[in-house]
Design a protein around this motif. Structure first.
Motif, PDB file in Angstrom:
ATOM      1  N   HIS B 522       0.879  -1.172   0.000  1.00 41.83           N
ATOM      2  CA  HIS B 522       0.000   0.000   0.000  1.00 41.83           C
ATOM      3  C   HIS B 522       0.916   1.221   0.000  1.00 41.83           C
ATOM      4  N   PRO B 523       0.595   2.233  -0.796  1.00 40.08           N
ATOM      5  CA  PRO B 523       1.546   3.346  -0.939  1.00 40.08           C
ATOM      6  C   PRO B 523       1.801   4.082   0.372  1.00 40.08           C
ATOM      7  N   LYS B 524       0.842   4.024   1.280  1.00 36.93           N
ATOM      8  CA  LYS B 524       1.064   4.725   2.545  1.00 36.93           C
ATOM      9  C   LYS B 524       1.248   3.763   3.700  1.00 36.93           C
ATOM     10  N   LEU B 525       0.392   2.768   3.763  1.00 35.62           N
ATOM     11  CA  LEU B 525       0.334   1.972   4.981  1.00 35.62           C
ATOM     12  C   LEU B 525       1.165   0.693   4.942  1.00 35.62           C
ATOM     13  N   ARG B 526       1.540   0.274   3.760  1.00 37.46           N
ATOM     14  CA  ARG B 526       2.393  -0.920   3.669  1.00 37.46           C
ATOM     15  C   ARG B 526       3.547  -0.632   2.729  1.00 37.46           C
ATOM     16  N   PRO B 527       4.374   0.358   3.085  1.00 42.71           N
ATOM     17  CA  PRO B 527       5.383   0.818   2.128  1.00 42.71           C
ATOM     18  C   PRO B 527       6.555  -0.138   1.922  1.00 42.71           C
ATOM     19  N   VAL B 528       6.784  -1.078   2.837  1.00 38.53           N
ATOM     20  CA  VAL B 528       7.897  -2.006   2.601  1.00 38.53           C
ATOM     21  C   VAL B 528       7.414  -3.430   2.330  1.00 38.53           C
ATOM     22  N   GLU B 529       6.105  -3.651   2.451  1.00 38.83           N
ATOM     23  CA  GLU B 529       5.580  -4.972   2.120  1.00 38.83           C
ATOM     24  C   GLU B 529       5.282  -5.044   0.624  1.00 38.83           C
ATOM     25  N   THR B 530       5.177  -6.244   0.129  1.00 40.66           N
ATOM     26  CA  THR B 530       4.662  -6.433  -1.222  1.00 40.66           C
ATOM     27  C   THR B 530       3.357  -7.209  -1.090  1.00 40.66           C
ATOM     28  N   ASN B 531       2.716  -7.464  -2.214  1.00 39.04           N
ATOM     29  CA  ASN B 531       1.487  -8.255  -2.151  1.00 39.04           C
ATOM     30  C   ASN B 531       1.773  -9.743  -2.045  1.00 39.04           C
ATOM     31  N   THR B 532       3.053 -10.107  -2.066  1.00 35.78           N
ATOM     32  CA  THR B 532       3.402 -11.503  -1.888  1.00 35.78           C
ATOM     33  C   THR B 532       3.898 -11.658  -0.449  1.00 35.78           C
ATOM     34  N   ALA B 533       3.215 -12.499   0.302  1.00 34.48           N
ATOM     35  CA  ALA B 533       3.565 -12.645   1.705  1.00 34.48           C
ATOM     36  C   ALA B 533       5.018 -13.086   1.839  1.00 34.48           C
ATOM     37  N   GLY B 534       5.746 -12.444   2.758  1.00 31.86           N
ATOM     38  CA  GLY B 534       7.121 -12.843   3.019  1.00 31.86           C
ATOM     39  C   GLY B 534       8.153 -12.152   2.144  1.00 31.86           C
ATOM     40  N   VAL B 535       7.718 -11.283   1.244  1.00 27.73           N
ATOM     41  CA  VAL B 535       8.666 -10.541   0.406  1.00 27.73           C
ATOM     42  C   VAL B 535       8.528  -9.052   0.737  1.00 27.73           C
ATOM     43  N   TYR B 536       9.668  -8.437   1.088  1.00 29.26           N
ATOM     44  CA  TYR B 536       9.661  -7.032   1.520  1.00 29.26           C
ATOM     45  C   TYR B 536      10.615  -6.224   0.642  1.00 29.26           C
ATOM     46  N   LEU B 537      10.393  -4.904   0.635  1.00 26.08           N
ATOM     47  CA  LEU B 537      11.176  -4.030  -0.231  1.00 26.08           C
ATOM     48  C   LEU B 537      12.014  -3.059   0.588  1.00 26.08           C
ATOM     49  N   ALA B 538      13.171  -2.688   0.046  1.00 25.78           N
ATOM     50  CA  ALA B 538      13.975  -1.645   0.664  1.00 25.78           C
ATOM     51  C   ALA B 538      14.766  -0.928  -0.409  1.00 25.78           C
ATOM     52  N   GLY B 539      14.909   0.374  -0.226  1.00 22.53           N
ATOM     53  CA  GLY B 539      15.774   1.156  -1.099  1.00 22.53           C
ATOM     54  C   GLY B 539      15.143   1.490  -2.429  1.00 22.53           C
ATOM     55  N   CYS B 540      16.021   1.811  -3.400  1.00 21.53           N
ATOM     56  CA  CYS B 540      15.556   2.355  -4.675  1.00 21.53           C
ATOM     57  C   CYS B 540      14.842   1.334  -5.561  1.00 21.53           C
ATOM     58  N   ALA B 541      14.869   0.063  -5.196  1.00 20.88           N
ATOM     59  CA  ALA B 541      14.121  -0.918  -5.978  1.00 20.88           C
ATOM     60  C   ALA B 541      12.650  -0.552  -5.995  1.00 20.88           C
ATOM     61  N   GLN B 542      12.209   0.131  -4.926  1.00 19.35           N
ATOM     62  CA  GLN B 542      10.798   0.497  -4.812  1.00 19.35           C
ATOM     63  C   GLN B 542      10.529   1.847  -5.463  1.00 19.35           C
ATOM     64  N   GLY B 543      11.581   2.659  -5.640  1.00 17.38           N
ATOM     65  CA  GLY B 543      11.418   3.980  -6.238  1.00 17.38           C
ATOM     66  C   GLY B 543      12.621   4.812  -5.842  1.00 17.38           C
ATOM     67  N   PRO B 544      12.937   5.878  -6.584  1.00 19.97           N
ATOM     68  CA  PRO B 544      14.133   6.665  -6.270  1.00 19.97           C
ATOM     69  C   PRO B 544      14.047   7.272  -4.858  1.00 19.97           C
ATOM     70  N   LYS B 545      15.096   7.128  -4.128  1.00 19.08           N
ATOM     71  CA  LYS B 545      15.126   7.760  -2.801  1.00 19.08           C
ATOM     72  C   LYS B 545      16.574   7.942  -2.372  1.00 19.08           C
ATOM     73  N   ASP B 546      16.782   8.834  -1.418  1.00 20.65           N
ATOM     74  CA  ASP B 546      18.155   9.129  -1.012  1.00 20.65           C
ATOM     75  C   ASP B 546      18.623   8.176   0.081  1.00 20.65           C
ATOM     76  N   ILE B 547      19.843   8.426   0.579  1.00 21.18           N
ATOM     77  CA  ILE B 547      20.453   7.460   1.490  1.00 21.18           C
ATOM     78  C   ILE B 547      19.656   7.288   2.792  1.00 21.18           C
ATOM     79  N   PRO B 548      19.322   8.382   3.485  1.00 17.70           N
ATOM     80  CA  PRO B 548      18.596   8.168   4.752  1.00 17.70           C
ATOM     81  C   PRO B 548      17.286   7.404   4.559  1.00 17.70           C
ATOM     82  N   ALA B 549      16.573   7.672   3.471  1.00 14.86           N
ATOM     83  CA  ALA B 549      15.317   6.962   3.233  1.00 14.86           C
ATOM     84  C   ALA B 549      15.582   5.493   2.961  1.00 14.86           C
ATOM     85  N   SER B 550      16.651   5.214   2.215  1.00 15.69           N
ATOM     86  CA  SER B 550      16.982   3.820   1.900  1.00 15.69           C
ATOM     87  C   SER B 550      17.347   3.058   3.165  1.00 15.69           C
ATOM     88  N   VAL B 551      18.147   3.716   4.031  1.00 12.59           N
ATOM     89  CA  VAL B 551      18.555   3.074   5.274  1.00 12.59           C
ATOM     90  C   VAL B 551      17.324   2.831   6.135  1.00 12.59           C
TER      91      VAL B 551
END
Lengths: 324, 653, 318, 145, 346
Positions: B522-551
């Motif tokens: 979910h763009p707001k409430l599940r920003p690091v989850e994916t729709n596949t259970a057990g798979v999570y996102l971090a960093g620019c793979a999800q969209g461009p972002k700077d270092i502190p956001a990626s960390v």
């Protein structure tokens, strides 16, 4: 070589100010065994102010010609003038992509255009259909003094979705053709820069500045003449040089030739029949050095022999000095 | 059957364009519906209480909630009715917000559509059966894909929490893009100085198993039990023996190899260690340039290597690891200069990208921190930065903002002045985007303290003139054309999805957007989850972002995994296929089509063969149900009769 | 072709199997009927002539537990190959007695030619002529005139799979491109014509399920969803939409599986061209996936597999 | 069935939960206006869609049916949409043989992020069905033949 | 009023058309190569030359019959309460069947016993039966597989018919058998029939002798109880049966049915549809148990019902009219007469 056949739409410029483009283009294509068929009763291509006023009307002007060509039974028309070409392609693509637009346009003309004609510039047919190899085969003469800046102008390759030819921002087709006929081509970065022709009437100052830039960049690139493929570019760069000089205090004297004229020269056609005498800035001095390919080879051999002899002599002298 | 229907107003989101009271009244006319009401916010606590009370009061046994998308609140309401004693699968939702009230303004048509949609849900609910989960064991190991700063942070946080981590990095060293940066904004501290210790921690952590120069080849399984195949690409150097002494690199005769780490700013050797701080610090041969591979003879490195680590015969190797969760931190790519013919499309050596400039600034870069322009190795005095080279440009197919370019341009302008005090920087920009803490102050410093000239306008053309590059652009604030004769032009090329991102997404069964960035739950409430259970996102793979956001996202993903692994057993989704053994004819076509191998043959007493579903393996896609000619294998919660009930509600002649 | 050779083979085969399925004469000379032979003395009953129309391979899945010998014509043999593709029979437990066949008769066509009179005798002459005797007299017919349509485009006169062959193999002289000519012809009609045609045909259906039960590839049989309430796809009403739906169920479940034995159409008491829909589907499967059912045991039916890149499927535009 | 506004036709949509249903949600969140004719049935995967659902709908009063799943290779269940593609293509080609205009049935692939594409698909398909007009489903024959 | 009449060939069409203005007329029509009873229409191709593929039984006993429709009515203010509104379908139009065969007509008499000649007659069957006039036509010739004379019938049997038509050289001789049949003689173009009575009788006798008797010179005898209860006998006899129900649905004497409710949302119908003992679902119980799980058990029931149970209940009347359809149209050419023959034992 199998003879090729195209419909040939010259357009208004080539009947008037650019008659030398027409003359030279026809001769060059004839030399390349291309058979050109001129559509009967052709009319304005529609690139005139029509397209700024009414797209349907502008397209109808173009479509009328395309419809005539379609009835001739030729599937490809070749067009020397990029402005006409652009008008044809715009109408063709517009009608192909939008059935209601097509109906509107066809309502305005006597015989409907059904989308069966491909439009290509003469440059494109030489580059793609005939090919560099064939173009090079007909060369009989060399132009050793010429360094050409190839100038494509604004609409020959742009917008890419209409032009569908060459690299829109870095075209090379004219460079390649000129190189193929043995002419030296400079690395010219202002190939596409606006010459200002469109504002020739309302904003002469601006046009002069733009023209000056193109001319100056051509000189900077080491060229001594500019090759063009557009009647408006030619007219603007050629006709306006004295005005530019007057305005900017410069002293430009750069011949502006149609690429077909240069190719014609290498094919041994006379400057007269290529209409070179019709240029404002004379190219006579530049092309005076024209020689046959054989002569060039002989000259080269002679020069090489001379150089060899000179080196040998130098060596001899050196040895002598050392001995002394 | 006693169905309760709850129509949500969602404030005015639904009630604004749907007559919710009418919908509720219509529902009360439907056979089987014992109760129907409308409520301001059904998902609120009082809203949920109302459902619970109604279930008890009206003795309801099926519940329909007409509200937002079930992708939003299905779980919420399932829990609600479960608390009231109903099986959670007795819930159906009708999506009258996203699919109706938000997409149409005609209240009458919307109301009518809502009535029918709720009727469909009621019809389906009446066919709902109670379903019960099964428990299964979780493998408490986690796979982290990508060893950039986001991936390393996630790996370290997981490992520090006691989880075993498998970290897969496709290049020869961890560090990612951050390892290439010189300084970081807005503090101007040295990038590798702050990243280096993390890299070392990753290497030394006893819970982290690092596979560098490796890629994920195949993923099978489901949350809690994934089987991962990792391809270790051949380095032609035995990393057990390699000490990272660098002797091979010094002697390698193939001196014109493309330097991936430095983005080709200068050549490197065919055998190389990408950068001095590389982790693991091991050499690797690039067979595209190595003479041994290209010409078939050389062998210099093999002769020079003190430990005999060189092995020209090395092959790719496939390793299998079992994990229970996956964190994807596969990073980003940059748009190719080919996209910009008006800027020379990479033909002019003195038009470079931001990341290349970063390497020129960097003390461990090819110029050892001296800014020397590529064409003639002279110091540029005039440097032009072009922001949004591709970004926010529909004609490039990149309508989005690349997020951090404005900031790094400001940083690079500042560093340019530091390196060459008599230099002048120009920045062509569309808008300055500096919303972070201390960011706007930083861009102002670049202008006010470091004299960078910011020109608001786009660059139309760059062409060479003598030794200079002429940058032609517009100054939209002054309304004039601008030409700057520059010594060096730096393009802030747009951030794109990492090369191969869609292929990796396909292996993971996660969604990606048009641009290849992975789609969050979910763009707001599940920003690091994916729709596949057990798979999570971090960093620019999800969209461009700077270092502190990626960390931050790396840590967030790690905490999600920790939460998942806090239980020893997971509950399976019972909405899986079931076989009616009475009607199954044993043709076993379901076995042929099951994508998961979840259907097996089973012999009944008496010898009759039927299909049998392994519940924990079944993912619930229903391909078998659409395959089965006799309707004997039915996907629970989406049975033929449930879907037919919906079809029949709307299709009646 | 001779019943004598066949009888010899069956005598042999019977020693190794539980039962051999062949043909014997039915209630008149125009009708053959299947016979299940498990004793040597039954062998004399066996006949083979163009009245042997039934596809005997259809019985195989229901006899999976036994070792079975079966007499098959070329067309019927594709059933066995399709069973192999779908794992519906254990090939090692089936002994296939193949008969090269030059065509069978369509009982409907013969009866039409003799005005539906009771049949007294049918004689197949050596030159291919057929003499049909009825109370009204004798009628001479040629096989080509009274063959079912499937025979006129038969590409497999010799069985594609067999353990014994009861006669010399015959090569097909039919052009493969003619097989789906009827389909293509029908596609030439307007949408409205096609719709009216099918509505008229399906309106005759009495839902007796003869087509389904005679179909060798209808694996569900008693579990058919046409009669079940869970799932409840269709009601038992005898209106057109339910009949239409039943035939869609039958056709779609046979997509890429129909071996074109024509049993469904032959057995329909209402003369509905039931096989035409399946032929259309086969035509498409051939065009889309170059798949022909019941020819190669190694093939996989196209609806149970896929290609990541479907070369022949183009994305549909709106 | 409640009274349908006469301007509406009956269009049934089968949407996979992971991509296309999400795409329709995205379109909703973005407030992309769409015609109101479509009624959506949520399925886990386009591979769940038995072609018979579509036939059933068309025979029983639907004027158009739309099926949408994840893009090929992007199926939440790996291969579901590959099977769907074969089945739905089979039906697409069969329908005109029965005299049902194949334009009444459309299948496509829309991801959860493609709200705009969803809007365009719904709008275009609805327009297409309106152009074709109501499908006069098989007329009831006298029962009992 | 005379009891016989005659219609010249050229007036035959007008006669039927005339009747169709007063009642719904069902006639055998040719569709493709299939002959079916259809409501008369000018565009139809009539075919009296051979028996129809299916008997006219659906005119009186439709394949699916809506017994009643129901609607649930709810008051939105009191959603807990549901009322049901029922609507019976008992209006039947006046109907004439022309061109049924004596065997077809006899079939209705088999239905009459359980459906009308009982304390609780079936209103749907009875209603239609009373409104329907059966105008039968003498067979010109027997068809493949038929054996009416062996089961007590004849190609000119009058049982169950309201009128019997016999085709003679110049036209159609009509014999009215009931009051309803006499009404037929009022049809347009009907002339005095006395002159043709002789021709008709001759014709009827000639056809009678052409029908084959599958049971041999002794005729149909008693079923052997040993054989009837011998599973092996049945297994062998019907191993080729594919267990479809064509035989039952085409049979003029099969009258079994099933009743189902079909409901969507707030409306529904209770329908009665043909069923047949050849189908596995016929005896399938809710528990999943099926007392007749195999096809031989089902086939045994069909033969038993026609040749044993029914006769036992109704004074020895055999529930088979010998029309031969179950033999003619059997996919596997299973021959019920052969099985019955064999059942009589040695």
């Amino acid at each position: 070589m199998a003879e090729r056949e195209y419909a040939y739409y010259s357009g208004c410029s080539l009947e008037g100010t650019a008659v030398e483009y027409d003359m030279s283009m026809k001769l060059v294509l004839e030399a390349l065994d291309v058979n050109l068929k001129e559509p009967e009763d052709w009319s304005c291509c529609g690139s005139t102010p029509a397209h700024t006023v009414d797209h349907v009307l502008a397209a109808a002007l173009a479509a009328r010609n395309l419809s005539i060509i379609e009835k001739m039974g030729t599937d490809t028309v070749t067009v020397p003038c990029p402005s006409c070409l652009s008008a044809f392609k715009r109408a063709h693509l517009g009608m192909a992509g939008d059935a209601s637009f097509k109906d509107q346009v066809n309502d305005l003309i006597d015989e409907p255009y059904n989308g069966g004609v491909i439009s290509k510039s003469t440059l494109q047919i030489m580059y793609e259909d005939i090919g560099l190899e064939e173009v090079a085969k007909k060369v009989t003469h060399a132009l050793p003094d010429l360094v050409v800046a190839p100038y494509y102008g604004c609409i020959l390759t742009r917008p890419p979705e209409i032009a569908q030819f060459d690299d829109p921002e870095n075209p090379v087709s004219m460079d390649k053709i000129l190189e193929a006929v043995g002419v030296k081509v400079s690395s010219f970065v202002f190939k596409l820069e606006c010459c200002g022709a469109a504002f020739g009437v309302p904003k002469r100052d601006m046009v002069n500045r733009l023209t000056a830039k193109v001319l100056s960049m051509a000189l900077d690139s080491g060229a001594n003449c500019i090759a063009v493929a557009c009647p408006l570019c030619q007219q603007n760069l050629d006709l306006r040089q004295s005005q530019v000089n007057a305005l900017m205090g410069t002293n430009y004297n750069i011949p502006i030739l149609y690429f077909s004229q240069i190719v014609g020269l290498t094919y041994g056609l006379t400057p007269k029949e290529l209409g070179i005498d019709k240029l404002i800035v004379s190219a006579d001095d530049l092309i005076r050095s024209r020689i046959t390919v054989e002569e060039l080879a002989q000259n080269k051999a002679a020069a090489e022999a001379e150089e060899k002899a000179r080196k040998a002599k130098q060596k001899e002298d050196k040895t002598k000095t050392e001995e002394t | 059957m006693r169905v309760g229907v709850f129509i949500c107003h969602c404030g005015s989101n639904i009630a604004g364009t749907i007559d919710v009271a009418k919908v509720a009244a219509e529902m009360r006319k439907v056979p089987g519906v014992a109760f129907a009401t409308n409520y301001m916010y059904t998902c609120s606590e009082p809203g949920q209480d109302e459902i619970k009370e109604a279930i008890k009061r009206e003795k309801l046994n099926r519940i329909v909630v007409a509200a937002c998308s079930p992708r939003m609140h299905e779980l919420t309401f399932r829990r609600t009715i479960e608390k009231a004693g109903l099986n959670r699968y007795f819930l159906e939702m009708a999506n009258i917000r996203e699919h109706i009230s938000w997409i149409g303004l005609d209240k009458e048509a919307n109301t009518n559509k809502a009535i029918e949609s709720v009727k469909m849900a009621v019809a389906k609910a009446m066919n709902n059966k109670p379903l019960y989960s099964q428990s299964f064991k979780v493998n408490k190991r986690v796979l982290v894909i990508g060893g950039g700063v986001a991936g390393m942070q996630a790996a370290l946080d997981c490992a520090d929490g006691g989880l075993e981590v498998i970290l897969v990095e496709k290049s020869p060293s961890v560090g990612g893009m951050m390892a290439r940066l010189d300084k970081t904004f807005p503090t101007i501290d040295c990038s590798i100085c702050i990243l280096g210790p993390k890299m070392v921690d990753v290497a030394q952590h006893d819970k982290i198993k690092l596979y560098a120069y490796s890629e994920v080849d195949d993923i099978k399984g489901y949350v809690g039990n994934y089987q991962i195949k990792i391809k270790k690409k051949a380095t032609y150097v035995d990393w057990v023996k390699c000490t990272g002494c660098g002797a091979c690199m010094e002697k390698c005769p193939a001196k014109n190899s493309y330097d991936h780490f430095n983005f080709g700013v200068a050549p490197t050797r065919a055998i190389n260690i990408p950068f001095p701080q590389a982790i693991p610090k091991k050499a690797k041969i690039d067979p595209n340039y190595c003479r041994q591979f290209v010409k078939g003879k050389c062998g210099v490195c093999a002769k020079i290597c003190p430990t005999g680590a060189i092995n020209y015969e090395m092959q790719d190797e496939i390793i299998t690891e079992d994990v229970g969760a996956i964190i994807v931190a596969s990073g980003y790519g940059l748009v190719d200069m080919d996209k910009f013919p008006e800027y020379g499309a990479g033909r002019y050596p003195d038009v470079i990208t931001g990341i290349q400039y970063e390497r020129l600034l960097n003390a461990s870069g090819p110029t050892e921190g001296h800014i020397l322009r590529p064409s003639d190795k002279t110091e540029p005095k005039t440097v032009v930065f072009v922001s949004c080279a591709g970004s926010r440009d529909k004609s490039c197919g990149i309508p989005y903002c690349s997020n951090f370019c404005c900031m790094y341009i400001a940083k690079q302008a500042i560093l340019t002045k530091d390196h060459i005090p008599d230099s002048q920087s120009y920045v062509f920009y569309m808008d300055i985007r500096s919303p972070g803490k201390g960011y706007d102050e930083f861009t102002r410093r670049a202008q006010e303290d470091y004299g960078a000239k910011y020109v608001r306008g786009r660059v139309s053309r760059i062409y060479p003139k003598g030794k200079k590059m002429v940058v032609v652009g517009a100054d939209t604030l002054l309304g004039t054309q601008v030409e700057v004769e520059a010594d060096l032009v730096v393009l802030a090329t747009a951030v794109t999805a990492a090369p191969g991102a869609p292929q990796l997404a396909e292996k993971l069964h996660i969604s990606y957007d048009t641009f290849g960035f992975y789609v969050e739950g979910h763009p707001k409430l599940r920003p690091v989850e994916t729709n596949t259970a057990g798979v999570y996102l971090a960093g620019c793979a999800q969209g461009p972002k700077d270092i502190p956001a990626s960390v931050g996202q790396g840590s967030a993903a790690a905490s999600k995994v920790q939460a998942l692994f806090s239980k020893d057993m997971l509950e399976s989704d019972p909405a899986v296929a079931k076989v009616n053994e009475n009607t199954c004819v044993g043709c076993l076509k379901c076995i042929m089509t099951c994508p998961f191998g979840a259907v097996k043959e089973k012999e009944l007493r008496g010898g009759r063969i039927v299909a049998n579903v392994i519940e924990t393996v079944c993912a619930g896609c229903g391909v078998c149900t659409a395959t089965c000619p006799c309707g004997a294998i039915q996907l629970s919660h989406f049975t033929d009769n449930q879907l037919l009930a919906e079809v029949n509600t709307i299709c009646q002649k | 072709m001779g019943p004598e050779k066949m009888k010899e083979i069956i005598t042999d085969v019977l020693k190794d199997v539980d039962v051999v399925i062949g043909y014997k004469q039915g209630f008149d000379k125009l009708h053959a009927t299947p016979c299940f032979i498990n004793k040597a003395e039954q062998i004399e009953e066996i006949i083979w002539s163009p009245v042997c129309v039934q596809n005997l391979a259809s019985f195989l899945p229901s006899l999976k537990a036994k070792k079975v010998g079966v007499v098959v014509k070329g067309c019927d043999s594709r059933t066995i190959v399709q069973y192999m593709q779908e794992g519906l029979i254990d090939r090692s437990k089936v002994v296939v007695v193949g008969i090269p066949c030059t065509g069978v008769v369509s009982v409907k066509k013969v009866l039409d030619k003799v005005n539906h009179q009771p049949i007294e005798d049918v004689v197949f002459e050596a030159d291919g002529a057929i003499l049909v005797k009825t109370p009204a007299g004798e009628t001479k017919l040629s096989l080509a005139d009274v063959s079912p349509d499937k025979c006129s485009t038969c590409l497999y006169p010799t069985p594609v799979v067999y353990d014994h062959l009861a006669a010399e193999p015959i090569k097909s002289v039919k052009a493969p491109e003619d097989v789906y000519k009827d389909v293509e012809e029908f596609e030439g009609k307007s949408l409205e014509e096609r719709k009216v045609y099918w509505e008229k045909e399906f309106d005759r259906c009495i839902r007796c399920y003869a087509c389904r039960n005679a179909c060798p590839m209808c694996v569900c049989q008693d579990s058919c969803i046409a009669e079940s309430r869970d799932p409840h796809w269709i009601s038992q009403k005898s209106n057109l939409s339910e009949k239409f739906m039943f035939h869609m169920i039958h056709s779609i479940h046979l997509a890429g599986r129909c071996v074109e034995c024509g049993e469904c159409e032959r057995v329909c008491p209402m003369g509905i061209p039931v096989n035409a829909l399946k032929k259309k589907l086969n035509h498409d499967m051939k065009a889309l996936y170059n798949y022909e059912p019941g020819v190669n045991p190694e093939d996989k039916p196209p609806m149970y597999t896929f290609s990541v890149e479907e070369k022949k499927i183009e994305e549909h535009k709106l | 069935m409640s009274e349908i506004a006469p301007k509406e036709l009956r269009i049934v949509g089968f949407l996979c939960n992971w991509c296309s249903y999400g795409g329709a949600d995205t379109a909703g969140v973005s407030r992309f206006r769409q015609p109101t004719d479509l009624r959506i049935i949520r399925v886990p995967c386009s591979g769940r869609v038995d072609p018979l659902f579509i036939v059933k709908a068309l025979l029983n009063g639907a004027d158009g049916v739309l099926v949408s799943g994840c893009h090929p290779r992007d199926c939440h269940y790996t291969d579901g949409n590959f099977y769907a593609r074969r089945r739905l293509e089979m039906l697409k080609q069969l329908l005109p043989y029965l005299g049902i205009d194949e334009k009444r049935f459309h299948y496509t692939w829309i991801s959860a992020s493609e709200g705009q594409r969803w809007q365009k698909t719904v709008t275009d398909f609805t327009n297409q069905i309106h152009k074709l007009g109501p499908l006069h489903s098989t007329t009831e024959a006298h029962s009992g033949s | 009023m005379a009891d016989t009449g005659f219609i010249p060939k050229e007036k035959w069409g007008a006669f039927i058309e005339g009747l169709s203005t007063k009642a719904q007329v069902y006639v055998p029509c040719l569709e493709g190569d299939t002959v079916l009873f259809r409501p008369f229409g000018k565009e139809k191709t009539l075919c009296f030359e051979r028996p129809a593929n299916s008997p006219p039984k659906s005119v009186i006993f439709p394949q699916s019959d809506t017994l009643f429709s129901f609607t649930f009515i709810k008051d939105p203010d009191n959603p807990q309460k549901t009322e049901v509104e029922l609507k019976e379908h008992l209006d039947f139009p006046k109907t004439i069947v022309i061109g049924s065969r004596p065997c077809d007509a006899k079939g209705f008499t088999v239905y009459d016993r359980p459906y009308t000649e009982t304390d609780t007659p079936d209103p749907y069957y009875k209603g239609r039966r009373e409104k329907t006039t059966i105008v039968t036509m003498t067979c010109n010739s027997p068809s493949a597989g038929c054996f009416c004379t062996a089961v007590g019938g004849s190609p000119a049997d009058k049982e169950g018919s309201d009128a019997l038509i016999t085709e003679v050289e110049k036209g159609y001789f009509i014999e009215a058998l009931t009051e309803k049949g006499k009404e037929i003689l009022q049809g347009p173009g009907v002339e005095d029939g006395k002159a043709y009575q002789g021709d008709a009788t001759k014709k009827q006798e000639a056809v009678h002798s052409m029908v084959k008797n599958p049971f041999g010179p002794k005729g149909l005898g008693k079923v052997s109880p040993e054989l009837f209860d011998n599973d092996e006998f049945w297994d062998n006899a019907v191993s080729k049966c594919v267990s479809c129900g064509a035989c039952t649905y085409l049979c003029p004497t099969c009258y079994c049915f099933n009743i189902t409710d079909e409901q969507t949302s707030d409306k529904g119908e209770r329908i009665r549809t043909w069923d047949g003992c050849m189908y596995v679902h016929f005896t399938l119980e809710a528990s999943g148990h099926n007392p007749r799980p195999t096809k031989f058990q089902r086939f045994k029931n069909r033969v038993g019902h026609k040749f044993s149970f029914y006769p036992e209940k109704y004074n020895g009347v055999i529930a088979c009219c010998g029309c031969g359809r179950c033999i003619r149209y059997c996919p596997m050419s299973v021959d019920i007469s052969e099985i019955v023959s064999n059942l009589q034992g040695a």
